[in-house]
Design a protein around this motif. Structure first.
Motif, PDB file in Angstrom:
ATOM      1  N   LEU A 174      22.799  23.313 -55.510  1.00 53.12           N
ATOM      2  CA  LEU A 174      21.755  23.297 -54.508  1.00 53.12           C
ATOM      3  C   LEU A 174      20.815  24.254 -54.581  1.00 53.12           C
ATOM      4  N   GLU A 175      19.333  24.353 -54.666  1.00 55.10           N
ATOM      5  CA  GLU A 175      18.771  25.670 -54.788  1.00 55.10           C
ATOM      6  C   GLU A 175      17.548  25.446 -53.853  1.00 55.10           C
ATOM      7  N   MET A 176      17.449  26.527 -52.924  1.00 54.90           N
ATOM      8  CA  MET A 176      16.339  26.477 -52.040  1.00 54.90           C
ATOM      9  C   MET A 176      14.848  26.601 -52.562  1.00 54.90           C
ATOM     10  N   GLY A 186      16.864  31.232 -60.433  1.00 52.35           N
ATOM     11  CA  GLY A 186      16.806  32.553 -59.734  1.00 52.35           C
ATOM     12  C   GLY A 186      16.185  33.661 -60.163  1.00 52.35           C
ATOM     13  N   GLY A 187      16.671  34.880 -60.205  1.00 55.50           N
ATOM     14  CA  GLY A 187      16.133  36.055 -60.668  1.00 55.50           C
ATOM     15  C   GLY A 187      15.494  36.032 -62.045  1.00 55.50           C
ATOM     16  N   SER A 188      16.287  35.122 -62.993  1.00 58.26           N
ATOM     17  CA  SER A 188      15.664  35.150 -64.195  1.00 58.26           C
ATOM     18  C   SER A 188      14.321  34.821 -64.488  1.00 58.26           C
ATOM     19  N   VAL A 237      11.714  36.043 -62.405  1.00 51.67           N
ATOM     20  CA  VAL A 237      10.869  37.029 -62.263  1.00 51.67           C
ATOM     21  C   VAL A 237      11.120  38.403 -62.743  1.00 51.67           C
ATOM     22  N   ASN A 238      12.274  38.447 -63.327  1.00 53.83           N
ATOM     23  CA  ASN A 238      12.767  39.729 -63.753  1.00 53.83           C
ATOM     24  C   ASN A 238      12.285  40.311 -65.113  1.00 53.83           C
ATOM     25  N   GLY A 239      12.530  41.472 -65.271  1.00 51.84           N
ATOM     26  CA  GLY A 239      12.052  42.101 -66.534  1.00 51.84           C
ATOM     27  C   GLY A 239      12.646  41.669 -67.858  1.00 51.84           C
ATOM     28  N   ALA A 240      13.655  40.672 -67.832  1.00 51.61           N
ATOM     29  CA  ALA A 240      14.250  40.449 -68.905  1.00 51.61           C
ATOM     30  C   ALA A 240      15.199  41.652 -69.633  1.00 51.61           C
ATOM     31  N   MET A 241      15.372  42.655 -69.035  1.00 55.57           N
ATOM     32  CA  MET A 241      16.217  43.832 -69.666  1.00 55.57           C
ATOM     33  C   MET A 241      17.608  43.456 -69.654  1.00 55.57           C
ATOM     34  N   ALA A 242      18.359  43.145 -70.691  1.00 55.22           N
ATOM     35  CA  ALA A 242      19.569  42.748 -70.863  1.00 55.22           C
ATOM     36  C   ALA A 242      20.633  43.732 -71.227  1.00 55.22           C
ATOM     37  N   GLU A 256      18.076  24.060 -49.312  1.00 53.93           N
ATOM     38  CA  GLU A 256      18.713  25.210 -48.711  1.00 53.93           C
ATOM     39  C   GLU A 256      19.983  25.077 -47.817  1.00 53.93           C
ATOM     40  N   VAL A 257      21.003  25.561 -48.485  1.00 53.19           N
ATOM     41  CA  VAL A 257      22.178  25.538 -47.447  1.00 53.19           C
ATOM     42  C   VAL A 257      22.269  26.357 -46.341  1.00 53.19           C
ATOM     43  N   ARG A 258      22.363  25.844 -45.137  1.00 56.46           N
ATOM     44  CA  ARG A 258      22.315  26.502 -43.871  1.00 56.46           C
ATOM     45  C   ARG A 258      23.798  26.878 -43.460  1.00 56.46           C
ATOM     46  N   ASP A 286      28.455  35.497 -57.763  1.00 51.49           N
ATOM     47  CA  ASP A 286      27.312  36.001 -58.144  1.00 51.49           C
ATOM     48  C   ASP A 286      27.313  37.838 -58.077  1.00 51.49           C
ATOM     49  N   GLY A 287      25.957  38.369 -57.768  1.00 52.68           N
ATOM     50  CA  GLY A 287      26.004  39.831 -57.825  1.00 52.68           C
ATOM     51  C   GLY A 287      26.498  40.326 -56.501  1.00 52.68           C
ATOM     52  N   SER A 288      27.150  39.401 -55.565  1.00 52.29           N
ATOM     53  CA  SER A 288      27.694  40.126 -54.401  1.00 52.29           C
ATOM     54  C   SER A 288      29.014  40.462 -54.618  1.00 52.29           C
ATOM     55  N   PRO A 302      21.419  44.906 -63.771  1.00 53.40           N
ATOM     56  CA  PRO A 302      22.588  44.089 -63.611  1.00 53.40           C
ATOM     57  C   PRO A 302      22.974  42.687 -64.127  1.00 53.40           C
ATOM     58  N   PHE A 303      21.874  41.951 -64.678  1.00 54.69           N
ATOM     59  CA  PHE A 303      22.284  40.512 -64.983  1.00 54.69           C
ATOM     60  C   PHE A 303      23.236  40.271 -66.098  1.00 54.69           C
ATOM     61  N   VAL A 304      23.372  40.985 -66.946  1.00 47.89           N
ATOM     62  CA  VAL A 304      24.355  40.888 -67.984  1.00 47.89           C
ATOM     63  C   VAL A 304      25.771  41.124 -67.358  1.00 47.89           C
TER      64      VAL A 304
HETATM   65  P1  FAD Z   1      20.001  35.407 -58.190  1.00 46.03           P
HETATM   66  O1  FAD Z   1      19.522  35.533 -59.485  1.00 46.03           O
HETATM   67  O2  FAD Z   1      19.280  36.147 -57.163  1.00 46.03           O
HETATM   68  O3  FAD Z   1      20.136  33.839 -57.491  1.00 46.03           O
HETATM   69  C1  FAD Z   1      20.207  33.414 -56.479  1.00 46.03           C
HETATM   70  C2  FAD Z   1      19.686  31.940 -56.286  1.00 46.03           C
HETATM   71  O4  FAD Z   1      20.049  31.261 -55.169  1.00 46.03           O
HETATM   72  C3  FAD Z   1      18.288  32.015 -55.837  1.00 46.03           C
HETATM   73  O5  FAD Z   1      17.653  30.953 -56.804  1.00 46.03           O
HETATM   74  C4  FAD Z   1      18.154  31.878 -54.465  1.00 46.03           C
HETATM   75  O6  FAD Z   1      16.716  31.004 -54.122  1.00 46.03           O
HETATM   76  C5  FAD Z   1      19.048  30.632 -54.311  1.00 46.03           C
HETATM   77  N1  FAD Z   1      19.681  30.704 -52.842  1.00 46.03           N
HETATM   78  C6  FAD Z   1      19.599  31.739 -52.067  1.00 46.03           C
HETATM   79  N2  FAD Z   1      20.134  31.405 -50.977  1.00 46.03           N
HETATM   80  C7  FAD Z   1      20.443  30.250 -51.074  1.00 46.03           C
HETATM   81  C8  FAD Z   1      20.751  29.293 -49.904  1.00 46.03           C
HETATM   82  N3  FAD Z   1      21.234  29.390 -48.788  1.00 46.03           N
HETATM   83  N4  FAD Z   1      20.818  27.812 -50.413  1.00 46.03           N
HETATM   84  C9  FAD Z   1      20.332  27.274 -51.490  1.00 46.03           C
HETATM   85  N5  FAD Z   1      19.879  28.504 -52.429  1.00 46.03           N
HETATM   86  C10 FAD Z   1      19.975  29.673 -52.127  1.00 46.03           C
HETATM   87  N6  FAD Z   1      18.092  42.463 -63.772  1.00 46.03           N
HETATM   88  C11 FAD Z   1      18.222  42.846 -65.057  1.00 46.03           C
HETATM   89  O7  FAD Z   1      19.481  42.838 -65.408  1.00 46.03           O
HETATM   90  N7  FAD Z   1      17.194  43.284 -65.953  1.00 46.03           N
HETATM   91  C12 FAD Z   1      15.923  43.250 -65.544  1.00 46.03           C
HETATM   92  O8  FAD Z   1      15.189  43.361 -66.408  1.00 46.03           O
HETATM   93  C13 FAD Z   1      15.770  43.010 -64.249  1.00 46.03           C
HETATM   94  N8  FAD Z   1      14.355  42.884 -63.539  1.00 46.03           N
HETATM   95  C14 FAD Z   1      14.178  42.612 -62.301  1.00 46.03           C
HETATM   96  C15 FAD Z   1      12.803  42.600 -61.785  1.00 46.03           C
HETATM   97  C16 FAD Z   1      12.869  42.004 -60.629  1.00 46.03           C
HETATM   98  C17 FAD Z   1      11.119  41.940 -60.131  1.00 46.03           C
HETATM   99  C18 FAD Z   1      13.908  41.486 -59.849  1.00 46.03           C
HETATM  100  C19 FAD Z   1      13.299  40.678 -58.403  1.00 46.03           C
HETATM  101  C20 FAD Z   1      14.978  41.663 -60.224  1.00 46.03           C
HETATM  102  C21 FAD Z   1      15.167  42.298 -61.528  1.00 46.03           C
HETATM  103  N9  FAD Z   1      16.642  42.184 -61.797  1.00 46.03           N
HETATM  104  C22 FAD Z   1      16.888  42.504 -63.233  1.00 46.03           C
HETATM  105  C23 FAD Z   1      17.642  41.729 -61.273  1.00 46.03           C
HETATM  106  C24 FAD Z   1      18.240  40.445 -61.611  1.00 46.03           C
HETATM  107  O9  FAD Z   1      17.314  39.307 -61.599  1.00 46.03           O
HETATM  108  C25 FAD Z   1      19.439  40.122 -60.480  1.00 46.03           C
HETATM  109  O10 FAD Z   1      20.346  41.096 -60.454  1.00 46.03           O
HETATM  110  C26 FAD Z   1      19.861  38.700 -60.793  1.00 46.03           C
HETATM  111  O11 FAD Z   1      19.027  37.661 -60.863  1.00 46.03           O
HETATM  112  C27 FAD Z   1      20.864  38.181 -59.726  1.00 46.03           C
HETATM  113  O12 FAD Z   1      21.706  37.302 -60.042  1.00 46.03           O
HETATM  114  P2  FAD Z   1      22.517  36.321 -58.961  1.00 46.03           P
HETATM  115  O13 FAD Z   1      23.221  35.256 -59.895  1.00 46.03           O
HETATM  116  O14 FAD Z   1      23.538  37.359 -58.346  1.00 46.03           O
HETATM  117  O15 FAD Z   1      21.659  35.509 -58.121  1.00 46.03           O
END
Ligand code: FAD
Length: 503
Positions: A34-36, A109-111, A113-118, A244-246, A468-470, A480-482
């Motif tokens: 489920l993705e918002m 998710g973040g993939s 919009v992020n800068g792709a740095m792995a 969106e999950v509420r 996830d990142g939490s 952090p994404f790797v």
């Molecule tokens: P996320 O990738 O944040 O995914 C969570 C998803 O859950 C989102 O799609 C969100 O819409 C969805 N969601 C949230 N709440 C709900 C809900 N209640 N119901 C349904 N869906 C929901 N990290 C790197 O390692 N290298 C980089 O170069 C880098 N550059 C970055 C640049 C930018 C501009 C940003 C914003 C971040 C960057 N990051 C980078 C950080 C990286 O993108 C995040 O650390 C990573 O995406 C977090 O992964 P995650 O699995 O925790 O969750």
């Protein structure tokens, strides 16, 4: 209307969620994600899926009437931002008083919009941050697995030395080396071969056309092309976007009931549906997953959740700053949107800093060097449920960002004094040199071993998991994404072996 049922549900489609869904699907477990945010696969009238940073439109940001780029100004002029129509755009900035958090919205998710740095963290630091996780297993198995699945690649260092796209990085490198600091190439999930062909005019430009924080139309291996494609390819995983999950509650038989709000791309609510599941995985990111559990605890829906839920949140020590280059040190009008080099002073025992050399993809000479510094800031925030707004609000004061500034300032004061340069004071809307009121790297809120056991199982409930990142306690020392991906691989392997009934 009867509730829909799925044996497993994954909330979100970012890194942790995508890993989890692939492994569940591969094990034969029918899984709904489920993705918002929306699915980003259809070009708009201009033939493009995403808009760029120079001419952002409604696709750029999540339901706001003006874009909110991190570089608020240039020569104090508000030229980076545009008025837009509120829409389910791809980048969100979630504001909590003194701290704003940028996150991706959409399938991936973040993939997106992020800068792709792995970047894989330094092992000794990973061992400090998560001492109870077997580092041998992580570095022998799960980090390599994550990098291979994500499509991490390395820049051709000869090309780097001669291309136009990284002139800005070479200028910053020279200044760092002159001050005695070392730099390091940064692996990426942006395809460096594609970028090279962009510079040679052989393919449509993306990283070289000011595309990054509002999405890339080409070149980037975002999750929809890697883990999520593989997950859907198992035939067992389906993705529901704009959902969106509420709320999460537990039923008599121990299964979970979710209420899911569906919207259209303009934000009109279509319906609120019920979905039930036996195995529930939270992959909604540090803000999303933490909010769901804080709300569930404090509204009495999951009353056994403990005090650790909502604690241990950090910014990964993020702080942004710019330096003014000498007039003769031209960076040129072309800057790749994807960083490829960092100043690595993480071994400094007092003030570790890993500063990514960031682009200012403005399409003109900027005489600026920009940096996103990662520092070891020990300050932590926490989330409190606000019943009126039905929201979990981050508690963070601006002064908690000061240790990040102090660490970065020590390094960049030295670079400036050795090079005879100064800070830029025109980039963040006022006259500050350091911007610590936002983060790209939200981490924590449901920390591994605190709110969950050592594999992400939420304490107090069966078959409820965080992916996830939490899970990460506020800091990884690198982007952090790797780390998030590798940890999710490790956790789901254990959960599949011990908890999940596969058929
Ligand atoms: P996320 O990738 O944040 O995914 C969570 C998803 O859950 C989102 O799609 C969100 O819409 C969805 N969601 C949230 N709440 C709900 C809900 N209640 N119901 C349904 N869906 C929901 N990290 C790197 O390692 N290298 C980089 O170069 C880098 N550059 C970055 C640049 C930018 C501009 C940003 C914003 C971040 C960057 N990051 C980078 C950080 C990286 O993108 C995040 O650390 C990573 O995406 C977090 O992964 P995650 O699995 O925790 O969750």
């Amino acid at each position: 209307q009867a509730a829909e049922h799925s044996p497993a549900v994954v909330i979100g489609t970012g890194y942790g969620a995508a890993v989890t869904a692939l492994r569940l699907g591969s094990a034969g477990v029918p899984t709904v994600m489920l993705e918002m945010g929306r699915l980003w696969n259809t070009p708009a009238e201009d033939g493009k899926i995403f808009s760029d940073m120079l001419a952002p439109d409604r696709r750029a940001m999540w339901f706001t009437d003006r874009t909110e780029a991190p570089l608020a100004s240039f020569l104090w002029l508000d030229i980076a931002n545009r008025d837009i129509e509120p829409y389910a755009g791809v980048l969100d900035r979630v504001d909590y008083g003194d701290m704003s958090v940028y996150v991706g919205r959409g399938v991936g998710g973040g993939s997106l919009v992020n800068g792709a740095m792995a970047v894989t963290p330094k092992r000794w630091y990973f061992e400090q941050v998560l001492p109870e996780v077997d580092a041998e297993e992580m570095y022998g198995r799960y980090f390599p697995l994550a990098n291979s699945m994500l499509g991490t690649n390395h820049i051709d260092e000869d090309w780097f030395e001669t291309c136009d796209s990284y002139q800005f990085a070479r200028v910053s490198r020279a200044a760092a080396h002159k001050a005695g600091y070392k730099t390091t190439f940064v692996p990426s999930v942006y395809d460096f071969d594609y970028m090279r062909r962009e510079e040679n005019g052989l393919v449509p430009r993306s990283a070289l056309a000011s595309e990054v924080i509002y999405g890339n139309n080409h070149g980037k291996r975002s999750l929809d092309q890697t883990y999520l494609a593989a997950a859907v390819g198992t035939g067992n995983v389906t993705i529901q976007a704009l959902s969106e999950v509420r709320d999460i509650a537990q039923q008599q038989d121990g299964s979970y009931a979710l209420s899911v709000r569906r919207i259209d791309e303009l934000g009109n609510v279509l319906d609120v549906r019920q979905l039930t599941t036996e195995y529930l995985f939270l992959g909604a990111g540090s803000l999303g997953s933490t909010e769901l559990l804080v709300r569930a605890r404090d509204t009495g829906k999951l009353p056994n959740l403990g005090e650790a839920v909502g604690e241990g949140w950090g910014t990964n020590g993020n702080v942004m700053l710019g330096r003014a280059n000498h007039v003769q040190d031209l960076v040129g009008p072309l800057e790749s949107g994807m960083p490829a080099l960092g100043i690595d002073a993480w071994e400094d025992p007092v003030n570790p800093v890993f500063a990514e050399i960031a682009p200012v993809p403005a399409g003109l000479e900027t005489w600026a060097s920009l940096y996103l510094a990662i520092t070891r800031n020990p300050e932590r925030g926490s989330f409190r449920y606000e019943p009126g707004a039905d929201r979990a609000v981050l508690q963070w004061r601006e002064e908690q960002g000061q240790p990040s500034i102090d660490a970065a300032k020590q390094l960049f004061d030295r670079i400036n004094s050795v090079n005879g340069t100064s800070y830029r004071y025109d980039l963040f809307g006022d006259t500050r040199a350091f911007e610590n009121r936002f983060t790209y790297h939200p981490l924590g809120g449901l920390v591994l071993g605190e709110a969950t056991d050592l594999y992400g199982r939420v304490k107090g409930y069966r078959n409820l998991y965080v992916t996830d990142g939490s899970l990460i306690p506020g800091s990884t020392g690198v982007n952090p994404f790797v780390t998030i991906t590798a940890l999710a691989e490790r956790n789901i392997a254990r959960v599949l072996a011990e908890d999940v009934r596969t058929r």
